[in-house]
Design a protein around this motif. Structure first.
Motif, short mmCIF file in Angstrom:
data_model
loop_
_atom_site.label_atom_id
_atom_site.label_comp_id
_atom_site.label_asym_id
_atom_site.label_seq_id
_atom_site.Cartn_x
_atom_site.Cartn_y
_atom_site.Cartn_z
N GLY A 85 -3.24 26.09 -28.08
CA GLY A 85 -2.98 27.37 -27.43
C GLY A 85 -1.87 28.14 -28.14
N GLY A 111 -4.47 29.74 -31.41
CA GLY A 111 -4.93 30.37 -30.18
C GLY A 111 -6.43 30.61 -30.15
N GLU A 112 -7.01 30.94 -31.32
CA GLU A 112 -8.44 31.26 -31.34
C GLU A 112 -9.28 30.01 -31.03
OE1 GLU A 112 -6.43 30.88 -33.81
OE2 GLU A 112 -7.45 29.91 -35.50
N GLY A 166 -9.11 29.39 -27.47
CA GLY A 166 -9.95 30.41 -26.84
C GLY A 166 -11.41 29.99 -26.83
N CYS A 196 -11.69 27.28 -24.07
CA CYS A 196 -11.48 27.75 -22.69
C CYS A 196 -12.56 28.74 -22.26
CB CYS A 196 -10.10 28.38 -22.56
SG CYS A 196 -8.79 27.17 -22.71
N SER A 197 -13.05 29.57 -23.20
CA SER A 197 -14.13 30.49 -22.83
C SER A 197 -15.33 29.70 -22.36
CB SER A 197 -14.56 31.35 -24.02
OG SER A 197 -13.45 31.93 -24.60
N ASN A 213 -3.53 27.85 -20.81
CA ASN A 213 -4.67 28.09 -21.69
C ASN A 213 -5.81 28.78 -20.96
OD1 ASN A 213 -3.64 27.21 -24.11
ND2 ASN A 213 -4.33 25.09 -23.85
N ARG A 218 -6.75 32.47 -22.01
CA ARG A 218 -7.70 32.45 -23.11
C ARG A 218 -9.14 32.19 -22.67
NH1 ARG A 218 -4.66 32.61 -27.57
NH2 ARG A 218 -2.52 31.83 -27.42
N ASP A 254 -1.05 36.73 -31.34
CA ASP A 254 -0.75 36.41 -29.95
C ASP A 254 0.49 37.12 -29.40
OD1 ASP A 254 -2.89 34.90 -29.39
OD2 ASP A 254 -1.93 32.98 -29.84
N VAL A 307 -0.24 38.18 -25.87
CA VAL A 307 -0.17 37.10 -24.89
C VAL A 307 1.28 36.81 -24.53
CG1 VAL A 307 -0.63 34.65 -24.52
CG2 VAL A 307 -2.34 36.06 -25.65
#
Lengths: 276, 175, 575
Positions: free
Chosen positions: A196, A200-201, A204, A207-208, A232, A236, B138, B141
């Protein structure tokens, strides 16, 4: 009952609403949480990722402090819980690592205590009855999936979980508060954890997908008991955007605890619409 | 067993020679798509002694210690403990991390704990951003969290800092 | 007056390499009552045995000590040689100077020689007081019992009955046939299970030599080989008694429960079934002519994932062993599904394909080639329900990739475990089990169908997972063993058992619970504790526990043991 309490570093930051709602709910249930004195960080995933003994030493210091009180140490955050239990197992096994920990911190491990998460707390035989007795507003019509992630259940040698592939304790707690807990197949999958921050991607992507699966199962919200899972999933989840509730927030709503609107304001995906 | 596999077995406490390459670890791994080799391949490479290749790998830093593989492994091999042991080794031998951002995160985190006894997100994240020299990913975020009041400005400190220093010094590899 | 002969064997260089055999014989010659001592390269060879025979014949030896290998190797050989010359075999003793001396003291010839001589001297002290003994003879009931009427049990029973022996069959189900009743077809010829089983069941039911107890169970077993008394609780709840001479344990197997595979949704997901359930689905489809349908909604199945080693080869969570039969029945099931549901695709998750029986490699290979069964080399990590379909996460370690896929059905080739209630069977028949609960054979190579109790034989999957071919072979082996036993008029047994001096025995009864073989019983009228020589194995537990020193093992009396110790201690103090 009286429990020693380990809030964890995120109590004052990213998981403020988790710890605040935990205190509120325990208050209603009539259980006393005694915050252990001068507690320190459990090390997160980072300490042990870089050094095994530092990863054990940080949580061990909190255990040595907690053993003075002789009460079970309660850590609502799954990550803290898992690290504390790793140190607990090392001390209980009493091998070379235990000796090193005792030597480093200059303490003895002579009054063994246990370490609990909310899962163990809810597994007490009387726990569900306690919840039912305090519900002021049954959460009828609220459909949720419970999401345990990793640290609450794995590895079972650390957590002593017996049903690590299909735990059901959080669902029982949701049901006791009048909500409808839907069974789904992703409750012990990983949320991406520290990716996270560093990737991050990637988090993502994970989590998506979890959000899509929760929505397909028919859930209005995802119930968690871990600050990292919450962060997260809350930030995300991509398109689906199901609200992510801490289990204690859900109970707090059913108990109509004071100050709930402040909890909801901390969420990136606003959950307040669930309770209108 | 080769010397490298023996050392990793000892440091991690994991029975690396028991692996019979069933692949159940790879089948359930949430991060495997970001590894050079699936998990079982990683273990195989240890069995074959490919030390340099492994210490330089992305897999070493992309494992998120979710314990799915270790929990389901028929031979009770916990890859996350193996990864922990190998990251210590890579750090001690000053092997450049293939995933500087992960390394930076872990180091920033531990530095924050070493300094205050607790993690202070604000200074940790600033530190992390400085280490990675990535100031834009980010940011949205982070700002959201900041305005939600989730990232306090002031750190909270542990009084028993002497204990924390002792723990930090207890490192097997001397930080 | 004893006339003792000592024969020292070289065992090639095995003994002579580290023991001065000539010197041992020389020293032995000096001992009282030893009138003959010699050494030879191989005492067990024909010329070696001839030396012993000649000395008995020419010098009138009445005690013999052979200094050689372990008595387990050649005690019988030398005792037989002595018998040939008219000497009672129990007056021949072995001094083990190989396993207990030469092999463990290589490199110190003087010490090894001294020790070998001490062993010889101690053995002489024992043999001096040996008595002439005769083998024990016990009567024999020529009736057999078979526990379990699956393919294994009924094969053994029919074989014995056809040989003319009355045979009692006890089956806990209300019909015979066991697991085979549930199977569709068999590998490698796709003969139906019914074609194999049903004629045999008819034979069993109608055989004049067979008494069939269905819905029944054995509740008590007393006695010993040749003379067992068995109580049976019948389906009507009555108690029947049967006298038998030998029995076969053929209690078979169960599948390890699917609920144990929680990461595969076992017991939770309707479209995840075990392999016996799938056999029934195939069988039903063959009988009705309808395609095989998935349990959740009756949709004809278009794709199946077979997961091998479910619960097997997993020492951490489940069974450490290979269940042996799954590779082949999985290949069969994958083939049969494409016969019943044309166009259906079959996938197999496997670790190794084990085809170690006749025709099975060719069979498995042919199925794969002709039907395009897709073998994916890797264990599945997780199975989940996806609106009726089954989602699967697996890996292929050959192409090094993770795979996510969906099928209509998942079949778990569950581990084979001992049939439920095996612990009770083990206790009743005093047949021990291994760590996995399978009945333990006496010797894995040489006595594979004998249990730890004489007269109790083992066959089929109760001993280890087996296919029909192997189960039937073992069943026939047990029937053969029992016929060999029944070929005797009476049974003979080793006489080296315990004895009691009634004058010393106070009938206190301490020996009764101590005896592991139920061989001791206090005779209240005669006021002493008797030894049932047919049950006694000569272990000596009663000798140790008797406060009056009234018990002794024949030819191993306390005096003999103490004399041997004296000899050895004497040398220690002299040194």
């Amino acid at each position: 009952m009286d429990l020693s309490f380990y809030p964890g570093c995120t109590a004052h930051s990213t998981a403020w609403e988790f710890i605040t709602s935990t205190r509120a709910v325990f208050d209603v249930l009539g259980h006393n949480l005694e915050e252990i004195e001068d507690w320190n960080c459990c090390g997160g995933a980072s300490a042990r990722a870089l050094d095994r003994m530092v990863g054990l030493g940080l949580p061990a210091r909190n255990l040595f402090t907690a053993q003075e009180a002789g009460r079970t140490l309660f850590a609502p955050c799954a990550g803290c819980y898992n690290n504390l239990r790793r140190a607990l197992k090392a001390l209980e096994e009493g091998g070379e690592e235990a000796d090193a920990l005792k030597k480093t911190l200059g303490r003895e491990w002579d009054k063994p205590i246990d370490v609990w998460s909310l899962v163990e707390f809810f597994q007490r035989p009387e726990a569900m009855e306690e919840i039912r007795n305090n519900v002021k507003k049954p959460l009828e019509g609220l459909k949720v999936v419970a999401y345990y992630g990793c640290q609450l259940v794995r590895p079972p040698k650390v957590t002593d979980a017996t049903n690590w592939e299909n735990p059901t304790t959080l669902e029982s707690a949701c049901e006791a508060a009048g909500a409808c807990a839907i069974d789904w197949s992703y409750k012990v999958d990983c949320c991406g954890a520290d990716m996270g921050i560093s990737h991050g991607e990637h988090a993502g992507t994970i989590c998506s997908n979890l959000g899509v699966k929760a929505a397909e199962a028919g859930a209005d919200a995802i119930v968690v008991s871990c600050g990292l899972c919450h962060a997260n999933m809350d930030m995300r989840q991509g398109e689906v955007k199901l609200p992510v509730l801490y289990i204690t927030e859900l109970l707090g709503e059913a108990f109509q605890c004071e100050g709930r609107d402040k909890w909801w304001k901390k969420h990136v995906i606003d959950p307040s619409g669930l309770f209108k | 067993m080769n010397e490298f596999a023996k050392e990793i077995s000892e440091r991690s406490g994991q029975p690396i020679s028991s692996c019979y390459q069933c692949g159940k670890c790879s089948a359930g791994c949430p991060a495997v798509q970001w590894f050079e080799w699936p998990n079982h391949g990683f273990i195989r490479k240890i069995q074959l002694g490919a030390k340099e290749e492994l210490l330089k790998s992305h897999a070493l830093w992309m494992c998120i210690a979710c314990e799915t593989c270790g929990t389901r492994c028929p031979n009770d091999i916990h890859i996350s403990s193996i990864m922990d042991a190998m990251r210590s080794m890579a750090k001690a031998e000053k092997v450049a991390s293939a995933e500087p951002s992960v390394m930076a995160f872990h180091t920033s985190f531990v530095d924050s704990v070493a300094k205050y006894g607790r993690v202070h997100e604000m200074s940790m994240l600033v530190n992390y951003k400085l280490k990675t020299r990535d100031f834009f990913t980010d940011v949205g975020v982070g700002m959201k969290l900041f305005f939600k009041g989730k990232i306090p400005l002031k750190p909270s400190r542990v009084a028993g800092k002497a204990d924390i220093d002792k723990v930090m010094a207890s490192s097997a590899d001397k930080r | 007056m004893e006339k003792i002969g000592v024969f020292v064997c070289w065992c090639g260089s095995n003994i002579a390499g580290s023991v001065n055999v000539e010197r041992v014989a020389e020293l032995a010659r000096e001992l009282p009552d030893v009138i003959h001592a010699e050494n030879y390269m191989y005492m067990c060879s024909d010329p070696g045995q001839e030396l012993i025979k000649a000395a008995i014949r020419d010098k009138g030896l009445n005690r013999v000590v052979v200094a050689s290998c372990s008595p387990r190797m050649h005690e019988k050989t030398f005792r037989k040689a002595a018998t040939y010359e008219g000497l009672n075999p129990f007056l021949v003793e072995i001094a083990n100077v190989r396993e207990q001396c030469s092999w463990v003291h290589q490199g110190d010839k003087d010490a090894a020689t001294r020790k070998a001589f001490n062993i010889v001297k101690a053995t002489i002290a024992k043999v001096r007081r040996n008595a002439s003994l005769e083998e024990i003879r016990v009567p024999l009931t020529r009736r057999a019992m078979v526990v379990g009427a699956g393919i294994t049990g009924l094969t053994a029973a029919l074989e014995l009955a056809d040989a003319g022996y009355e045979t009692v069959v006890v089956e806990r189900d209300d019909q015979p046939g066991g697991k085979l009743r549930r199977l569709s077809k068999t590998f490698p010829y796709h003969e139906t299970a019914d074609a194999i089983l049903l004629p045999r069941i008819e034979e069993l039911k109608n055989h004049e030599n067979i008494t069939l107890y269905l819905g029944s169970k054995v509740t008590e077993v007393t006695g010993y080989v040749g003379n067992f008394e068995v109580k049976i609780e019948t389906s009507q709840g009555e108690e029947a008694e049967e006298e038998i001479g030998a029995l076969v344990v053929a209690t078979g197997y169960d599948l390890y429960p699917v609920e144990k595979m929680s990461e595969y949704g076992g017991g939770k997901i309707a479209n995840v079934v075990d392999s016996l359930t799938f056999e029934e689905m195939l069988k039903k489809s063959m009988e009705s002519g309808e395609p095989v349908k998935r349990p959740s909604d009756g949709k004809p199945i278009e794709s199946v994932m077979f997961i091998q080693c479910s619960g097997s080869r997993d020492p951490e969570h489940h069974k450490p062993y290979c269940s042996r039969v799954c590779c082949l029945y999985t290949s069969k099931q994958a083939t049969l599904i494409s016969e019943q549901n044309p166009g259906a695709r079959a996938f197999v998750s496997f670790m190794d394909i084990r085809t170690d029986c006749k025709l099975t490699e060719e069979y498995s290979q042919q199925n794969t080639e002709e039907l395009g069964i897709v073998y994916i080399r890797g264990r599945v990590s997780k199975v989940w329900d996806e609106n009726g379909d089954v989602g699967i996460w697996t890996a292929d370690t050959i192409s090094d990739q993770r795979i996510e896929m969906k099928t209509d059905l998942v079949v778990l080739a569950m581990a084979v475990e001992p049939s439920k209630g095996y612990e009770e069977v083990s206790q009743l028949f005093r047949a021990s089990t291994d760590t996995n609960g399978f009945f333990q054979e006496s010797h894995i190579k040489l006595r594979p169908v004998e249990s730890s109790t004489m007269g109790v034989y083992l066959a089929g999957a109760a001993q280890y997972p087996k296919d029909i071919t192997d189960s039937v072979s073992q069943a026939l082996a047990t029937a053969g063993k029992i016929q060999s036993l029944f070929a005797n008029d009476e049974l003979t047994q080793d006489p080296l058992v315990c004895s009691v001096d009634p004058d010393l025995c106070s009938a206190c009864g301490l020996c009764v619970p101590t005896c592991p073989y139920d061989a001791r019983e206090v005779d209240r009228r005669a006021q002493f504790s008797r030894v049932n020589e047919a049950l006694c194995q000569g272990c000596g537990a009663c000798v140790a526990v008797c406060p009056n020193k009234s018990c002794g093992v024949k030819n191993d009396s306390p005096t003999q043991v103490l004399n041997q110790i004296d000899v050895l201690v004497e040398d220690e103090s002299a040194a």
